[in-house]
Scaffold this motif. Sequence first.
Motif, short mmCIF file in Angstrom:
data_model
loop_
_atom_site.label_atom_id
_atom_site.label_comp_id
_atom_site.label_asym_id
_atom_site.label_seq_id
_atom_site.Cartn_x
_atom_site.Cartn_y
_atom_site.Cartn_z
N HIS A 99 49.17 33.46 44.50
CA HIS A 99 48.42 34.31 43.82
C HIS A 99 48.53 35.84 44.03
N ASN A 100 48.53 36.79 42.98
CA ASN A 100 49.02 38.25 42.96
C ASN A 100 47.75 39.13 42.54
N LYS A 101 47.38 40.17 43.30
CA LYS A 101 46.40 41.30 42.87
C LYS A 101 47.18 42.49 43.05
N HIS A 102 46.85 43.28 41.88
CA HIS A 102 47.56 44.63 42.01
C HIS A 102 46.42 45.63 41.79
N ILE A 103 46.68 46.79 42.80
CA ILE A 103 45.79 47.79 42.68
C ILE A 103 46.40 49.08 42.49
N ASP A 104 46.26 50.00 41.61
CA ASP A 104 46.64 51.15 41.08
C ASP A 104 46.69 52.04 42.40
N ARG A 105 47.84 52.49 42.82
CA ARG A 105 48.16 53.51 43.96
C ARG A 105 47.45 54.86 43.84
N GLU A 106 47.76 55.29 42.48
CA GLU A 106 47.62 56.73 42.41
C GLU A 106 45.99 56.80 42.23
N LYS A 107 45.32 55.70 41.74
CA LYS A 107 43.82 55.95 41.53
C LYS A 107 43.07 55.59 43.14
N ILE A 153 48.45 50.99 55.26
CA ILE A 153 47.76 50.19 55.92
C ILE A 153 47.95 50.04 57.24
N GLU A 154 47.00 50.33 58.08
CA GLU A 154 47.22 50.21 59.63
C GLU A 154 46.76 48.79 60.20
N LEU A 205 52.71 49.27 48.87
CA LEU A 205 52.14 48.78 50.07
C LEU A 205 51.54 47.10 49.86
N LYS A 206 52.01 46.13 50.49
CA LYS A 206 51.39 44.80 50.33
C LYS A 206 50.70 44.05 51.59
N LEU A 207 49.50 43.51 51.16
CA LEU A 207 48.94 42.79 52.19
C LEU A 207 49.09 41.27 51.69
N LYS A 208 50.08 40.57 52.66
CA LYS A 208 50.33 39.17 52.40
C LYS A 208 49.35 38.28 53.26
N PHE A 209 48.69 37.35 52.59
CA PHE A 209 48.10 36.23 53.38
C PHE A 209 48.81 34.95 53.34
N HIS A 210 49.11 34.47 54.66
CA HIS A 210 49.75 33.29 54.94
C HIS A 210 48.89 32.19 55.39
N GLU A 211 49.23 31.03 55.00
CA GLU A 211 48.39 29.90 55.32
C GLU A 211 49.18 28.98 56.42
N GLN A 212 49.50 29.76 57.63
CA GLN A 212 50.19 29.47 58.61
C GLN A 212 51.61 28.44 58.23
N SER A 213 51.75 27.30 58.55
CA SER A 213 52.81 26.45 57.92
C SER A 213 52.99 26.13 56.58
N LYS A 214 51.88 26.44 55.96
CA LYS A 214 51.94 26.00 54.43
C LYS A 214 52.39 27.14 53.62
N LEU A 216 53.11 31.21 51.99
CA LEU A 216 52.27 32.55 51.56
C LEU A 216 51.38 32.13 50.42
N SER A 217 50.19 32.63 50.42
CA SER A 217 49.14 32.03 49.61
C SER A 217 48.70 33.25 48.52
N CYS A 218 48.61 34.38 48.80
CA CYS A 218 47.94 35.51 48.26
C CYS A 218 48.77 36.81 48.58
N ILE A 219 49.04 37.72 47.59
CA ILE A 219 49.63 39.17 47.86
C ILE A 219 48.76 40.27 46.97
N VAL A 220 48.16 41.07 47.69
CA VAL A 220 47.64 42.26 47.41
C VAL A 220 48.15 43.34 47.37
N ALA A 221 48.90 43.82 46.39
CA ALA A 221 49.82 45.02 46.24
C ALA A 221 49.25 46.18 45.63
#
Length: 223
Positions: A99-107, A153-154, A205-214, A216-221
């Motif tokens: 699943h992908n979610k997009h955030i406007d970097r400028e805003k 993102i730190e 910038l990408k936050l990637k959510f992994h389900e361990q051995s399963k 990649l599940s979701c990316i917030v870009a």
Amino acid sequence: MKCWARSVSGCCTTQSREHYITKGLFSGKIVKVKNAPFLGGGMKQLSKASLTRKCLCKKHNELLSIFDDEAIRFGKALEYALNLSLERRHSKQKKFSVHNKHIDREKLTRWFVKTFLGLYEFFQYPPAVVESELARLVYSRNKKVANSIQLNIEMQKNENFDIKQVVSVAPLEENGATVGMVVELYGIRLQGIFNQEDSIRNKPLKLKFHEQSKGLSCIVAIS
């Protein structure tokens, strides 16, 4: 009239209150505030209604709602990614669609700058970029603000993530000046460093959510 945007254009005659941190980011009436300079540091629980100050006129304040909305979208995207992760963690499926979610970097960057302008007077050192220039960045129609602010993102790889109704604020200092700020929201630390020149070329910038051995599940870009 107290208004940090007075150098951008003429103010109206009505004073308004601006929230230190966008109130719509938090669902409850009470927010835990950590390390906030305007509260003398430490951890305190306060009502959202009390976390305001008179620093903008009504006209300039109302023009910022589009940036507040993007910060709220960022928070909702993180909630969605976490809930999806918790749901899939106990699934018997071996592989998931991403699943992908997009955030406007400028805003989001403009939201970060306007949040800084509501807080910087409480920091020990003056900003390295003057208030009037930062205000012009927030309201600019032609300038790409993301080229003047290095937003990161730190978070450390494999660092545990949990949604928290906690706000943490800290200045970034260098050579007797405040060069940026770190804001922790929803358990994510956003760091912004101001640049005098319009020369930053940011990568998404990408936050990637992994389900361990399963996998990649979701990316917030943020791009």
